[in-house]
Design an enzyme around this catalytic site. Structure first.
Site, PDB file in Angstrom:
ATOM      1  CG  HIS A  68       0.728   1.553  -1.295  1.00 34.51           C
ATOM      2  ND1 HIS A  68      -0.295   0.404  -0.990  1.00 34.51           N
ATOM      3  CD2 HIS A  68       0.314   2.652  -0.498  1.00 34.51           C
ATOM      4  CE1 HIS A  68      -0.898   0.680   0.306  1.00 34.51           C
ATOM      5  NE2 HIS A  68      -0.490   2.161   0.395  1.00 34.51           N
ATOM      6  CE  LYS A 116      -5.128  -0.112  12.715  1.00 38.20           C
ATOM      7  NZ  LYS A 116      -4.527   1.137  11.869  1.00 38.20           N
ATOM      8  NE  ARG A 119      -5.706   7.592  -0.424  1.00 38.35           N
ATOM      9  CZ  ARG A 119      -6.001   6.938   0.406  1.00 38.35           C
ATOM     10  NH1 ARG A 119      -6.368   5.686   0.086  1.00 38.35           N
ATOM     11  NH2 ARG A 119      -6.164   7.150   1.603  1.00 38.35           N
ATOM     12  CB  SER A 132      -4.892  -1.156   2.090  1.00 36.51           C
ATOM     13  OG  SER A 132      -3.732  -0.630   1.535  1.00 36.51           O
TER      14      SER A 132
END
Ligand code: PNS
Length: 160
Positions: A19, A43, A92, A130
Site C-alpha cells: 500500500h 464487517k 498486484r 493484509s
C-alpha cells in the site's frame, strides 16, 4: 467535470508496504491524495477503523500532500461529497483483476463522472496482502518485511 483530487480507498487492515509503495507513487502523480479507510460496521476487521487510521497516519507522515480519512456507505457518495474525481486502486496480479474490473464497472455505472485508475504494484511487493500479514502475525511470525517499521509494534500488539 471530475476534479484531480484522487482517493485511494481500501480496508487497510493493516496497511502494508505494498500500500505504501502505491501511496508514495500516487503522491508524486497527484497534487493531493486522500487515503480513505472503509468503515464497515457489518464487517469489523482485525483492527478497528481508529487503529487503521492511526497506523496509516504514522506510515504516511513523511508525505505532506497525503490526507488520511475514513468513509462509510458507497465510495462514490464519499467521492462526490469530497469533490474527488479519481479512484486509485492497485493491481498486484491477474487474480486481482476480476474483482477490480467489476468494482470499477459498478462505480462507473452509478457515477459515470468518476474515473478509476490502476497502478501496478511493484514486483517487490506483489505477494504482500493484509490477510497474509494478519495470518503470519497471529502465529507469532515475523512481518517486518511486509509492513512499515513504524507500525510493526501496533501489529504485534493486536495479537498479544
Ligand atoms: O482493500 P479492499 O478491501 O480491497 O477495498 C475494497 C473497497 C473498500 C475499496 C470497496 O469494498 C468499497 O469501495 N466499498 C464501499 C462500498 C461500495 O462503494 N461498493 C460499490 C462498489 S462494488
Amino acid at each position: 467535470m471530475p476534479t484531480s483530487l484522487c482517493v485511494y480507498p481500501g480496508s487497510f487492515d493493516p496497511v502494508t508496504l505494498g500500500h505504501i509503495d502505491l501511496i508514495e507513487r500516487a503522491a508524486k502523480l497527484f497534487p493531493n491524495l486522500v487515503v480513505a479507510v472503509l468503515n464497515n460496521p457489518d464487517k469489523q476487521g482485525t483492527f478497528t477503523t481508529e487503529r487503521r487510521l492511526a497506523m496509516l497516519a504514522k506510515a504516511c507522515a513523511h508525505l505532506s500532500n497525503v490526507k488520511i480519512d475514513s468513509f462509510g456507505g458507497l465510495l462514490v457518495d464519499y467521492m462526490r461529497k469530497a469533490g474527488a474525481g479519481i479512484v486509485l486502486r492497485g493491481l498486484r496480479a491477474v487474480t486481482d483483476f476480476e474483482n477490480e474490473f467489476q468494482m470499477a464497472q459498478v462505480n462507473r455505472q452509478i457515477a459515470p463522472e468518476i474515473e478509476t485508475l490502476f497502478l501496478m504494484t511493484s514486483p517487490d511487493y506483489a505477494y504482500i496482502s493484509s490477510s497474509a500479514v494478519r495470518q503470519i502475525a497471529s502465529f507469532g511470525g515475523d512481518v517486518s518485511t511486509l509492513v512499515p517499521a513504524c507500525i510493526l509494534e501496533d501489529v504485534y500488539q493486536a495479537y498479544r
